[in-house]
Design an enzyme around this catalytic site. Structure first.
Site, PDB file in Angstrom:
ATOM      1  N   VAL A  42      44.249  43.887  33.991  1.00 37.95           N
ATOM      2  CA  VAL A  42      42.913  43.429  34.357  1.00 37.95           C
ATOM      3  C   VAL A  42      41.860  44.449  33.938  1.00 37.95           C
ATOM      4  CG1 VAL A  42      41.393  42.837  36.285  1.00 37.95           C
ATOM      5  CG2 VAL A  42      43.731  41.976  36.248  1.00 37.95           C
ATOM      6  N   CYS A  43      42.128  45.723  34.180  1.00 40.55           N
ATOM      7  CA  CYS A  43      41.176  46.773  33.830  1.00 40.55           C
ATOM      8  C   CYS A  43      40.967  46.858  32.319  1.00 40.55           C
ATOM      9  CB  CYS A  43      41.651  48.115  34.376  1.00 40.55           C
ATOM     10  SG  CYS A  43      41.797  48.150  36.172  1.00 40.55           S
ATOM     11  N   THR A  44      41.997  46.592  31.564  1.00 45.45           N
ATOM     12  CA  THR A  44      41.865  46.590  30.105  1.00 45.45           C
ATOM     13  C   THR A  44      40.828  45.564  29.669  1.00 45.45           C
ATOM     14  OG1 THR A  44      44.131  47.362  29.782  1.00 45.45           O
ATOM     15  CG2 THR A  44      43.106  46.191  27.938  1.00 45.45           C
TER      16      THR A  44
END
Length: 220
Positions: A42-44
């Site tokens: 998700v952070c990517t």
């Protein structure tokens, strides 16, 4: 940290070299947002979308600063992955990412509970975002669970609202507002001052309560 809190000055090691926050931010607005760890899916997507839209932040005089609790070497490898995933990122990665592998800065900025800073499992809760004004005060804060990706367009919309309402302190923006739409006139503005403050027009809506508090304008 609360709305209106002053972000303390801090020194940090980042993917673009060491920074001192106040010096780095200068007279700009800034977005400081944290992530649980590198190489998370998700952070990517979030860091990639922030990079793709970096010109939108620049147009608003906003600097972007990420934070993750891993080493610089890990960040560099992660950035390569992000650029491979988000092919719309042009040139080098456009903003710094802080290495906070001690989690000290995350604790100082209330991005993780003090008692959890050395617990790798519980540390995965640090997904906070602060929009910070040139006065180094927190203007808006968002906290997300690890399961839910941020909406970057919503961050930009919030910046538009904050900057507009700071320029014209007689208004507030309603639900789902975007630039160009009607804004709300604050209840503190007296009716007798409306013509002077909003010479290009305004609307008043009568309510069943007989309290005339819904007044709108596009004169901003």
């Amino acid at each position: 940290m609360r709305l209106g809190s002053v972000i303390p000055d801090f020194s940090a090691v980042t993917t673009k070299g060491p920074i001192k926050f106040y010096e780095w931010a200068g007279d700009s607005w800034s977005v400081l947002f944290s992530h649980p760890s590198d190489f998370t899916p998700v952070c990517t997507t979030e860091l990639g979308k922030m990079a793709v839209l970096i010109d939108e932040f620049k147009k608003r005089n906003v600097k972007v600063l990420g934070l993750s609790c891993d080493t610089i070497e890990s960040h560099v490898d992660w950035i390569n992955d992000i650029q491979s995933y988000c092919l719309d990122i042009k040139g080098e990665f456009p903003y710094p990412i802080i290495s906070d592998n001690t989690r000290d800065l995350a604790v100082q900025l209330d991005m993780i509970a003090e008692e959890d800073k050395d617990n790798v499992e519980l540390a995965l809760t640090i997904r906070s975002l602060y929009i910070i004004g040139p006065d180094k005060k927190v203007k808006l804060m968002m906290v997300y669970p690890t399961s839910t990706g941020r909406n970057i367009q919503e961050i930009l919309r919030c910046i538009d609202s904050l900057q507009l309402c700071e320029r014209k302190n007689t208004i507030a923006t309603p639900a789902n507002w975007v630039p160009g739409e009607k804004v709300m006139i604050l209840p503190t503005v007296k009716d007798e001052d409306l013509d002077k403050l909003f010479p290009n027009g305004y609307e008043k809506r009568s309510m069943p309560s007989s309290v005339d508090y819904l007044r709108t304008t596009t004169d901003y």
